[in-house]
Design a protein around this motif. Structure first.
Motif, PDB file in Angstrom:
ATOM      1  N   GLN A   1       0.803  -1.218   0.000  1.00  0.00           N
ATOM      2  CA  GLN A   1       0.000   0.000   0.000  1.00  0.00           C
ATOM      3  C   GLN A   1       0.838   1.271   0.000  1.00  0.00           C
ATOM      4  O   GLN A   1       0.293   2.359  -0.082  1.00  0.00           O
ATOM      5  CB  GLN A   1      -0.912   0.017   1.239  1.00  0.00           C
ATOM      6  CG  GLN A   1      -2.021  -1.009   1.222  1.00  0.00           C
ATOM      7  CD  GLN A   1      -3.166  -0.607   0.299  1.00  0.00           C
ATOM      8  OE1 GLN A   1      -3.310   0.544  -0.079  1.00  0.00           O
ATOM      9  NE2 GLN A   1      -3.983  -1.573  -0.090  1.00  0.00           N
ATOM     10  N   GLY A   2       2.165   1.149   0.099  1.00  0.00           N
ATOM     11  CA  GLY A   2       2.989   2.336   0.273  1.00  0.00           C
ATOM     12  C   GLY A   2       3.946   2.603  -0.871  1.00  0.00           C
ATOM     13  O   GLY A   2       3.675   2.313  -2.032  1.00  0.00           O
TER      14      GLY A   2
ATOM     15  N   LYS B   1       8.080  -2.946  -7.243  1.00  0.00           N
ATOM     16  CA  LYS B   1       6.640  -2.833  -7.506  1.00  0.00           C
ATOM     17  C   LYS B   1       5.933  -2.318  -6.265  1.00  0.00           C
ATOM     18  O   LYS B   1       6.131  -2.813  -5.158  1.00  0.00           O
ATOM     19  CB  LYS B   1       6.055  -4.163  -7.964  1.00  0.00           C
ATOM     20  CG  LYS B   1       6.202  -5.323  -7.005  1.00  0.00           C
ATOM     21  CD  LYS B   1       5.548  -6.567  -7.584  1.00  0.00           C
ATOM     22  CE  LYS B   1       5.610  -7.744  -6.629  1.00  0.00           C
ATOM     23  NZ  LYS B   1       4.945  -8.947  -7.192  1.00  0.00           N
ATOM     24  N   THR B   2       5.086  -1.298  -6.465  1.00  0.00           N
ATOM     25  CA  THR B   2       4.460  -0.612  -5.337  1.00  0.00           C
ATOM     26  C   THR B   2       3.048  -0.188  -5.676  1.00  0.00           C
ATOM     27  O   THR B   2       2.624  -0.216  -6.833  1.00  0.00           O
ATOM     28  CB  THR B   2       5.267   0.650  -4.963  1.00  0.00           C
ATOM     29  OG1 THR B   2       5.251   1.555  -6.081  1.00  0.00           O
ATOM     30  CG2 THR B   2       6.700   0.309  -4.602  1.00  0.00           C
TER      31      THR B   2
ATOM     32  N   THR C   1      11.396   7.722  -5.523  1.00  0.00           N
ATOM     33  CA  THR C   1      11.143   9.163  -5.449  1.00  0.00           C
ATOM     34  C   THR C   1      12.158   9.864  -4.555  1.00  0.00           C
ATOM     35  O   THR C   1      12.661   9.287  -3.591  1.00  0.00           O
ATOM     36  CB  THR C   1       9.712   9.440  -4.939  1.00  0.00           C
ATOM     37  OG1 THR C   1       9.459  10.850  -4.974  1.00  0.00           O
ATOM     38  CG2 THR C   1       9.496   8.914  -3.538  1.00  0.00           C
ATOM     39  N   ASN C   2      12.451  11.107  -4.910  1.00  0.00           N
ATOM     40  CA  ASN C   2      13.329  11.994  -4.143  1.00  0.00           C
ATOM     41  C   ASN C   2      14.746  11.419  -4.056  1.00  0.00           C
ATOM     42  O   ASN C   2      15.212  11.002  -2.993  1.00  0.00           O
ATOM     43  CB  ASN C   2      12.765  12.251  -2.750  1.00  0.00           C
ATOM     44  CG  ASN C   2      13.407  13.467  -2.090  1.00  0.00           C
ATOM     45  OD1 ASN C   2      14.057  14.279  -2.762  1.00  0.00           O
ATOM     46  ND2 ASN C   2      13.236  13.589  -0.781  1.00  0.00           N
TER      47      ASN C   2
ATOM     48  N   GLU D   1       1.050   1.025  -9.031  1.00  0.00           N
ATOM     49  CA  GLU D   1      -0.384   0.919  -9.340  1.00  0.00           C
ATOM     50  C   GLU D   1      -1.053   2.278  -9.449  1.00  0.00           C
ATOM     51  O   GLU D   1      -1.861   2.521 -10.349  1.00  0.00           O
ATOM     52  CB  GLU D   1      -1.089   0.086  -8.267  1.00  0.00           C
ATOM     53  CG  GLU D   1      -0.806  -1.410  -8.344  1.00  0.00           C
ATOM     54  CD  GLU D   1      -1.716  -2.184  -7.406  1.00  0.00           C
ATOM     55  OE1 GLU D   1      -2.939  -1.920  -7.393  1.00  0.00           O
ATOM     56  OE2 GLU D   1      -1.201  -3.041  -6.678  1.00  0.00           O
ATOM     57  N   THR D   2      -0.767   3.182  -8.523  1.00  0.00           N
ATOM     58  CA  THR D   2      -1.491   4.456  -8.485  1.00  0.00           C
ATOM     59  C   THR D   2      -0.588   5.678  -8.507  1.00  0.00           C
ATOM     60  O   THR D   2      -1.076   6.788  -8.720  1.00  0.00           O
ATOM     61  CB  THR D   2      -2.366   4.536  -7.219  1.00  0.00           C
ATOM     62  OG1 THR D   2      -1.532   4.533  -6.060  1.00  0.00           O
ATOM     63  CG2 THR D   2      -3.333   3.367  -7.150  1.00  0.00           C
ATOM     64  N   GLY D   3       0.717   5.519  -8.250  1.00  0.00           N
ATOM     65  CA  GLY D   3       1.602   6.674  -8.158  1.00  0.00           C
ATOM     66  C   GLY D   3       2.522   6.787  -9.356  1.00  0.00           C
ATOM     67  O   GLY D   3       2.258   6.264 -10.435  1.00  0.00           O
TER      68      GLY D   3
END
Length: 333
Positions: free
Chosen positions: A247-248, A276-277, A283-284, A313-315
């Motif tokens: 989820q993170g 995979k997330t 990031t960063n 999945e979403t980011g």
């Protein structure tokens, strides 16, 4: 108090013998397993075939080891040979965890080597952390203690698995697993915070089919992930090697401080590895990010069938990179 392997004499006697062989002849362990099993050892701790457990709220199974130098190096913790280290304290999943766990305050390094079988070598914390505060003081050669999880060993925790390490972290080998469950935290966090004698900060390497997993399923509001706050670089390499978050976030905040040669730590995903997330994957990052379908520098690689991937999945798959971004030789994002 009983005669079980987890809580009785069969866990205390091997630990006592192992400590005696490492030069620490007088030890005490609560046979009932209610307090920490090993604490305040000036030399190294070597565990071979032992079972250590504690279940006191807030305690650590192994704590404060290696405060004296031998031949210029501080003492370490070596876990191998079918050893299990267990923090048995339990609570209601989802509650705020207690501030205890498995191994804390090691002046040298921590090495957990599964040798051949993951099922025979594991560190498990039901409601706390795994390995915390390693490399407290600098060795005479300029190095700092780090953490190695090797050859099928498992570190399975409710809270953060590996955190506050001044040296580097290596997770290597098929079947090797570092896994956390609780939200709001990171599986591997705050690594390489001191420069070594060569002027470089420590990093994280995940290789050889090993897996680092943030398996929290309590929702994205918790916003934790797999790897965060690495002063040096992160390398994820090898077929079957995986960094994941249910989820993170995957990998965040890399290259926090500049090395003496002017470089910054970056991220390299190589040779069939997969990040995979659910939220952002990488990031960063202050240094370069390389997602390479082969091994860097290889002359021939089956790029068309490369399995090197960074997926979210979403980011964002990759975001906020100060250095260069290279996606090459059949890699996919």
């Amino acid at each position: 108090v009983d005669w079980s392997v987890d809580d009785g004499l069969p866990s205390v006697i091997p630990a006592t013998l192992s400590l005696a062989m490492s030069g620490y002849g007088i030890t005490h362990s609560d046979v009932g397993g209610y307090n920490g099993a090993v604490a305040y050892v000036t030399g190294s701790v070597i565990l071979d075939g032992a079972v250590l457990s504690s279940n006191n709220y807030g305690s650590w199974t192994i704590e404060t080891v290696g405060s004296e130098k031998v031949d210029g190096k501080y003492g370490s913790v070596f876990v191998g040979g079918g050893t299990e280290v267990v923090d048995e304290n339990t609570g209601s999943k989802g509650d705020a965890p207690h501030n205890g766990g498995l191994i804390q305050k090691v002046y040298g390094s921590v090495v957990v080597d599964g040798i051949t079988s993951a099922s025979d070598n594991k560190l498990v914390s039901n409601f706390g952390s795994g390995i915390k505060e390693v490399g407290i003081s600098q060795n005479d050669d300029g190095s700092w203690g780090g953490v190695k999880i090797l050859n099928g060993a498992h570190v399975e925790t409710y809270c953060d698995s590996i955190t506050n390490v001044k040296g580097g972290v290596v997770i290597d080998g098929v079947g090797t697993l570092v896994q956390s469950e609780y939200g709001r935290i990171w599986t591997i966090n705050t690594i390489g915070s001191e420069k070594d004698g060569a002027g470089n900060y420590g990093g994280v390497t995940v290789s050889g089919g090993a897996k680092v997993q943030d398996k929290c399923e309590y929702g994205t509001v918790f916003n934790g992930g797999a790897i965060s706050k690495v002063y040096g670089g992160v390398v994820v390499t090898g077929s079957g090697t995986e960094v994941s978050s249910v989820q993170g976030i995957g990998i965040k905040d890399v290259g926090i401080s500049q090395n003496d040669d002017g470089s910054w730590g970056g991220v390299r995903i190589l040779n069939g590895a997969h990040v995979k997330t659910y939220q952002d994957s990488i990031t960063n990052v202050k240094g370069d990010v390389v997602v390479d379908g082969g091994t860097e520098g290889a002359a021939v690689t089956d790029y068309a069938n490369s399995k090197t991937k960074v997926t979210s999945e979403t980011g964002m798959a990759i975001s906020d990179v100060t250095g260069r971004l290279d996606v090459v030789r059949g890699a996919a994002i």
